[in-house]
Design a protein around this motif. Sequence first.
Motif, PDB file in Angstrom:
ATOM      1  N   ALA A 126       0.833  -1.206   0.000  1.00  0.00           N
ATOM      2  CA  ALA A 126       0.000   0.000   0.000  1.00  0.00           C
ATOM      3  C   ALA A 126       0.869   1.258   0.000  1.00  0.00           C
ATOM      4  N   TRP A 127       1.957   1.231   0.764  1.00  0.00           N
ATOM      5  CA  TRP A 127       2.877   2.373   0.767  1.00  0.00           C
ATOM      6  C   TRP A 127       3.478   2.592  -0.616  1.00  0.00           C
ATOM      7  N   GLY A 221       2.559  14.347   2.396  1.00  0.00           N
ATOM      8  CA  GLY A 221       2.846  13.074   1.736  1.00  0.00           C
ATOM      9  C   GLY A 221       3.821  12.224   2.534  1.00  0.00           C
ATOM     10  N   VAL A 222       4.866  12.856   3.073  1.00  0.00           N
ATOM     11  CA  VAL A 222       5.846  12.111   3.867  1.00  0.00           C
ATOM     12  C   VAL A 222       5.209  11.575   5.150  1.00  0.00           C
ATOM     13  N   ALA A 223       4.419  12.415   5.823  1.00  0.00           N
ATOM     14  CA  ALA A 223       3.806  12.004   7.089  1.00  0.00           C
ATOM     15  C   ALA A 223       2.818  10.858   6.884  1.00  0.00           C
ATOM     16  N   MET A 226       4.581   7.631   6.137  1.00  0.00           N
ATOM     17  CA  MET A 226       5.160   7.006   7.326  1.00  0.00           C
ATOM     18  C   MET A 226       4.099   6.306   8.164  1.00  0.00           C
ATOM     19  N   TYR A 227       2.898   6.853   8.185  1.00  0.00           N
ATOM     20  CA  TYR A 227       1.811   6.199   8.925  1.00  0.00           C
ATOM     21  C   TYR A 227       1.297   4.962   8.198  1.00  0.00           C
ATOM     22  N   ALA A 236       8.267   5.442  14.747  1.00  0.00           N
ATOM     23  CA  ALA A 236       6.870   5.748  15.054  1.00  0.00           C
ATOM     24  C   ALA A 236       6.764   7.092  15.766  1.00  0.00           C
ATOM     25  N   THR A 237       7.732   7.407  16.637  1.00  0.00           N
ATOM     26  CA  THR A 237       7.744   8.720  17.296  1.00  0.00           C
ATOM     27  C   THR A 237       8.021   9.837  16.286  1.00  0.00           C
ATOM     28  N   LEU A 238       8.951   9.574  15.376  1.00  0.00           N
ATOM     29  CA  LEU A 238       9.304  10.580  14.362  1.00  0.00           C
ATOM     30  C   LEU A 238       8.115  10.921  13.467  1.00  0.00           C
ATOM     31  N   ARG A 239       7.342   9.897  13.087  1.00  0.00           N
ATOM     32  CA  ARG A 239       6.218  10.170  12.200  1.00  0.00           C
ATOM     33  C   ARG A 239       5.150  11.014  12.890  1.00  0.00           C
TER      34      ARG A 239
END
Length: 281
Positions: A126-127, A221-223, A226-227, A236-239
């Motif tokens: 999916a990513w 788009g990046v965020a 990442m999810y 997971a913290t960075l996203r």
Amino acid sequence: MTGVPASAAGGTSSASGAPASAGSGAASGGAPSGAMSGNVSGGVPSGGAASGGAASGGVSPGVVETGVAGGQRPARGAKVVAAAVNQASVWNIANFLTMLRLLLVPGFVALMLADGGYDPAMRSFAWAAFAIAMITDLFDGHLARTYDLVTDFGKIADPIADKAIMGAALICLSSLGDLPWWVTVVILGRELGITLLRFVVIRYGVIPASRGGKLKTLIQGVAVGMYVLALTGWLATLRFWVMAAAVILTVLTGLDYVRQAIVLRRQGIAERMAAAEETEA
């Protein structure tokens, strides 16, 4: 006798007073046959005048017709050919990328929700679909403007494709519990609201895309990407912080668009009032 050399006359007839043939004139150093046939046919350019096309008054296929008001007229069928070319121009690389993005939306949703939405392999696929959609979004508009491929279809389909893939990702993430619903509401509400605002003020002018808006699209788009991935630990913290930055940019750029719309509307109303006063004066 007229004093014309016999070699130039080439067997002329004193009764008609006309050259016997254009070919004999060309052979003796006289006027070229194309010029002679042009004089006879009333200025119709014809490479086949010797065969009698000019003398009969017909027009060869593909030859520009003359003798109509306003000058020359395109040959029959030219408008049909031009219409076909314009219609074919819709099928260009920019529109192809836009349609590809639209087709990726249902595939992305199916991959996201496969096996309850928590299969790492399906989330990776999916990513990949989401990443392809985001990359094509960067290129289709650039190609359309650079190579003059802008079409009415592209103007309508491109923003729909952008919002479709982003909206599908946000709704899937929120429905799976990976992303709070208020984030989805803020982002999608801003996108739909600004689109409607553009249509409202279109009579006064166009609100151009700002650098902040382009940065917002990139960070979103990046965020979201990442999810979509099943990240754990510090990633997971960075996203979370990347998504927070995307939400902040979403709100700030939305407010800036509202400000631009208000200024544009005021300028448009002032210009109309000034034009009306000049007309009355």
